[in-house]
Motif scaffolding. Structure first.
Motif, mmCIF file in Angstrom:
data_model
loop_
_atom_site.group_PDB
_atom_site.id
_atom_site.type_symbol
_atom_site.label_atom_id
_atom_site.label_comp_id
_atom_site.label_asym_id
_atom_site.label_seq_id
_atom_site.Cartn_x
_atom_site.Cartn_y
_atom_site.Cartn_z
ATOM 1 N N VAL A 138 19.218 -6.004 -4.337
ATOM 2 C CA VAL A 138 18.330 -5.531 -5.404
ATOM 3 C C VAL A 138 17.562 -6.681 -6.043
ATOM 4 C CG1 VAL A 138 19.704 -3.467 -5.852
ATOM 5 C CG2 VAL A 138 20.198 -5.547 -7.144
ATOM 6 N N VAL A 139 18.170 -7.869 -6.127
ATOM 7 C CA VAL A 139 17.461 -9.009 -6.706
ATOM 8 C C VAL A 139 16.368 -9.496 -5.751
ATOM 9 C CG1 VAL A 139 17.701 -11.396 -7.531
ATOM 10 C CG2 VAL A 139 19.381 -9.673 -8.192
ATOM 11 N N ASP A 140 16.602 -9.417 -4.450
ATOM 12 C CA ASP A 140 15.546 -9.709 -3.477
ATOM 13 C C ASP A 140 14.334 -8.817 -3.729
ATOM 14 O OD1 ASP A 140 16.886 -11.698 -2.130
ATOM 15 O OD2 ASP A 140 17.568 -10.423 -0.477
ATOM 16 N N GLU A 141 14.599 -7.536 -3.924
ATOM 17 C CA GLU A 141 13.498 -6.595 -4.165
ATOM 18 C C GLU A 141 12.797 -6.907 -5.474
ATOM 19 O OE1 GLU A 141 12.762 -1.793 -4.646
ATOM 20 O OE2 GLU A 141 14.413 -2.520 -3.394
ATOM 21 N N LEU A 142 13.576 -7.269 -6.508
ATOM 22 C CA LEU A 142 12.975 -7.638 -7.793
ATOM 23 C C LEU A 142 12.052 -8.842 -7.615
ATOM 24 C CD1 LEU A 142 13.059 -7.186 -10.961
ATOM 25 C CD2 LEU A 142 14.755 -9.032 -10.983
ATOM 26 N N ALA A 143 12.527 -9.862 -6.912
ATOM 27 C CA ALA A 143 11.725 -11.073 -6.712
ATOM 28 C C ALA A 143 10.451 -10.768 -5.926
ATOM 29 C CB ALA A 143 12.558 -12.126 -5.986
ATOM 30 N N GLU A 144 10.558 -9.920 -4.897
ATOM 31 C CA GLU A 144 9.395 -9.555 -4.104
ATOM 32 C C GLU A 144 8.358 -8.821 -4.953
ATOM 33 O OE1 GLU A 144 10.927 -7.286 -0.894
ATOM 34 O OE2 GLU A 144 12.038 -8.973 -0.008
ATOM 35 N N ARG A 145 8.844 -7.908 -5.793
ATOM 36 C CA ARG A 145 7.924 -7.141 -6.639
ATOM 37 C C ARG A 145 7.226 -8.039 -7.655
ATOM 38 N NH1 ARG A 145 8.400 -1.611 -7.682
ATOM 39 N NH2 ARG A 145 9.678 -1.597 -5.791
ATOM 40 N N ILE A 146 7.959 -8.975 -8.245
ATOM 41 C CA ILE A 146 7.345 -9.904 -9.205
ATOM 42 C C ILE A 146 6.325 -10.788 -8.503
ATOM 43 C CG2 ILE A 146 7.787 -11.876 -10.726
ATOM 44 C CD1 ILE A 146 10.478 -10.612 -11.429
ATOM 45 N N GLY A 150 3.297 -9.669 -10.187
ATOM 46 C CA GLY A 150 3.343 -10.494 -11.392
ATOM 47 C C GLY A 150 4.408 -10.061 -12.371
ATOM 48 N N GLU A 151 4.888 -8.833 -12.222
ATOM 49 C CA GLU A 151 5.965 -8.308 -13.066
ATOM 50 C C GLU A 151 6.641 -7.158 -12.332
ATOM 51 O OE1 GLU A 151 4.026 -4.962 -15.941
ATOM 52 O OE2 GLU A 151 3.514 -7.052 -16.468
ATOM 53 N N ALA A 152 7.798 -6.732 -12.848
ATOM 54 C CA ALA A 152 8.520 -5.621 -12.229
ATOM 55 C C ALA A 152 9.396 -4.955 -13.275
ATOM 56 C CB ALA A 152 9.379 -6.120 -11.067
ATOM 57 N N ASP A 153 9.710 -3.682 -13.037
ATOM 58 C CA ASP A 153 10.591 -2.957 -13.953
ATOM 59 C C ASP A 153 12.030 -3.152 -13.492
ATOM 60 O OD1 ASP A 153 11.906 -1.238 -15.678
ATOM 61 O OD2 ASP A 153 10.362 0.315 -15.549
ATOM 62 N N PHE A 154 12.798 -3.838 -14.301
ATOM 63 C CA PHE A 154 14.168 -4.206 -13.960
ATOM 64 C C PHE A 154 15.074 -2.976 -13.815
ATOM 65 C CE2 PHE A 154 18.464 -5.695 -15.122
ATOM 66 C CZ PHE A 154 18.586 -6.796 -14.278
ATOM 67 N N LEU A 416 12.417 -1.781 -18.497
ATOM 68 C CA LEU A 416 12.426 -3.170 -18.981
ATOM 69 C C LEU A 416 11.580 -3.993 -18.012
ATOM 70 C CD1 LEU A 416 13.374 -5.452 -20.849
ATOM 71 C CD2 LEU A 416 15.432 -5.655 -19.426
ATOM 72 N N LYS A 417 10.325 -4.223 -18.371
ATOM 73 C CA LYS A 417 9.424 -5.008 -17.527
ATOM 74 C C LYS A 417 9.754 -6.499 -17.685
ATOM 75 C CE LYS A 417 6.908 -1.419 -16.279
ATOM 76 N NZ LYS A 417 5.547 -1.250 -16.816
ATOM 77 N N VAL A 418 9.874 -7.199 -16.542
ATOM 78 C CA VAL A 418 10.208 -8.618 -16.566
ATOM 79 C C VAL A 418 9.273 -9.405 -15.661
ATOM 80 C CG1 VAL A 418 12.659 -8.254 -17.086
ATOM 81 C CG2 VAL A 418 11.907 -8.345 -14.699
ATOM 82 N N THR A 419 9.197 -10.705 -15.927
ATOM 83 C CA THR A 419 8.421 -11.616 -15.094
ATOM 84 C C THR A 419 9.141 -12.956 -15.085
ATOM 85 O OG1 THR A 419 6.202 -12.476 -14.675
ATOM 86 C CG2 THR A 419 6.947 -12.464 -16.974
ATOM 87 N N THR A 420 8.600 -13.916 -14.336
ATOM 88 C CA THR A 420 9.216 -15.239 -14.272
ATOM 89 C C THR A 420 8.292 -16.299 -14.852
ATOM 90 O OG1 THR A 420 8.340 -15.520 -12.017
ATOM 91 C CG2 THR A 420 10.594 -14.692 -12.260
#
Length: 420
Positions: A138-146, A150-154, A416-420
């Motif tokens: 799931v974290v791989d998918e989060l990183a790919e989406r960001i 530029g952002e993703a819904d956690f 919860l939208k997040v970015t890095t």
């Protein structure tokens, strides 16, 4: 009889209490419930509820209720004695009340003993590699989406999915069913609000029907083709307890499966989202934990204290008693306010400060005979996820504040939208 704490002796305005509880369900109260908790505590450790019964707000008094033998859960026998038949005899309420969290001794003792140390060290050691693999997924998918957007819904990518992936793998439920399980879990929980509306009870009734159809079908498949999985083991155990009566065994297995599955999803998902929100909103705090990963467990415990996934739990007086100077009659309800208790400054100094090194006190997993059976699993999932996130992201920042479902009892972060 027992007496704990103290009361203010103030004559309470029913409308003021109703107003505070409405605020707790409002968007403002969901995003920041602390002022409401503070005002409720200011009314006393034991506050008369507008509909009867009491709200319990102080830490020591809440602890007394959760751990005391004079307090029971509102089981089916208690519900049958209540005048509000529409609420307590509703199909969804009756069905969920056979779950472990609504059973008193001796039935509760029997079912709890059958589960054993459900998530003991051996089970957790076996689950740890599975949780790690699902977490990386799931974290791989989060990183790919960001990276892409530029952002993703956690929430839909990580916090909602990781608990159902974990429990699904543990129970050997195919991934194609996970979305359906999440859907009826989100809908069914309405009935556990303090004052559910007719429409909420109707939604919960349909969710309960969907849940029964799914889990009874799953149990039927396991009985026809047993294996080494958890549900097959429960079937074998309860067949021994109900010799010659497989229907009674299957009903008990259904109650356990329904309870364990649904109880482990929303609460853990909320914990996972809360950890990221509470740490990520302060880049300095995320960076500190990145440099000091040995305090990951401390961060999780502080998140559990700061914003409990369950805000309210209910108990019933087994006999006439006195709580914090307030006489409580047999069968009267008291509502344990977890959030208000965890923010009681008499127990946790400066409670509005999120402090990783606090080593504070909380009752988020309950206490006594009904201490949460899945506490260790929830902690494992949170620890594994936070470790993976810190290893992957030097910074993980919320784009905006989380949004919440409008509830008072079960907390749920919906986005919860997040970015890095």
């Amino acid at each position: 009889m027992t007496a704990v704490g103290d009361t203010t002796g103030t004559t309470l305005d029913r409308r003021a209490v109703i107003s505070l509880l409405r605020r707790l369900r409002s968007p403002e109260g969901q995003s920041n419930p602390q002022p409401v908790w503070h005002q409720l505590r200011a009314l006393g450790d034991v506050v008369p509820a507008p509909w009867g019964g009491y709200l319990v707000t102080g830490y020591d008094v809440c602890s007394e209720v959760l751990r005391g033998r004079n307090w029971l859960v509102p089981d089916l026998a208690w519900q049958a004695r209540q005048p509000n038949a529409e609420r307590w005899q509703a199909p969804a309420t009756q069905a969920v009340s056979r779950g472990l969290f609504r059973l008193n001794a001796p039935v509760h003792t029997s079912q709890r003993r059958a589960l054993g140390n459900l998530f003991g060290r051996t089970t957790l050691d076996a689950l740890a590699p599975l949780v790690a693999a699902q977490t990386k997924r799931v974290v791989d998918e989060l990183a790919e989406r960001i990276c892409r957007d530029g952002e993703a819904d956690f929430v839909p990518i990580v916090s909602d999915r990781l608990p159902v992936l974990t429990v699904g793998e543990w129970l050997d439920v195919p991934a194609r069913h996970h979305a359906h399980i999440l859907d009826f879990t989100h809908r069914q929980v309405h009935l556990q609000e303090l004052l559910p509306t007719k429409s909420e009870l109707a939604v919960s009734a349909q969710a309960t029907a969907d849940m029964r159809e799914f889990f009874t079908g799953l149990i039927r498949e396991r009985r026809a083709d047993p294996g080494s999985n958890v549900i097959s083991g429960w079937i074998r155990y309860w067949d021994e307890q109900f010799p010659g009566d497989p229907a009674a065994a299957d009903e008990t297995v259904y109650d356990l499966t329904m309870f364990i599955t649904t109880a482990s999803l929303e609460t853990t998902a909320t914990l996972l989202a809360n950890v990221v929100w509470l740490l990520g909103r302060s880049e300095e705090q995320w960076q500190w934990l990145w440099r000091n990963p040995e305090h990951i467990d401390d961060a999780i415990e502080e998140a559990l204290r700061y914003d409990p996934p369950i805000h309210v739990n209910t108990r019933i007086a087994a006999d006439d008693t006195v709580l914090a100077g307030t006489p409580i009659a047999k069968d009267e309800m008291v509502h344990v306010m977890y959030g208000a208790a965890a923010h009681d400054p008499r127990r946790n100094e400066n409670p509005e400060c999120f402090d990783i090194l606090r080593n504070g006190a909380h009752m988020t997993f309950g206490g006594g005979a009904h201490y949460c059976v899945g506490a260790a699993l929830a902690r494992l999932e949170a620890r594994t996820l936070l470790t993976e996130l810190l290893g992957r992201f030097r910074a993980l920042r919320p784009v905006s504040a989380p949004t919440y479902a409008p509830r008072m009892v079960f907390r749920r972060v919906t986005s919860l939208k997040v970015t890095t």
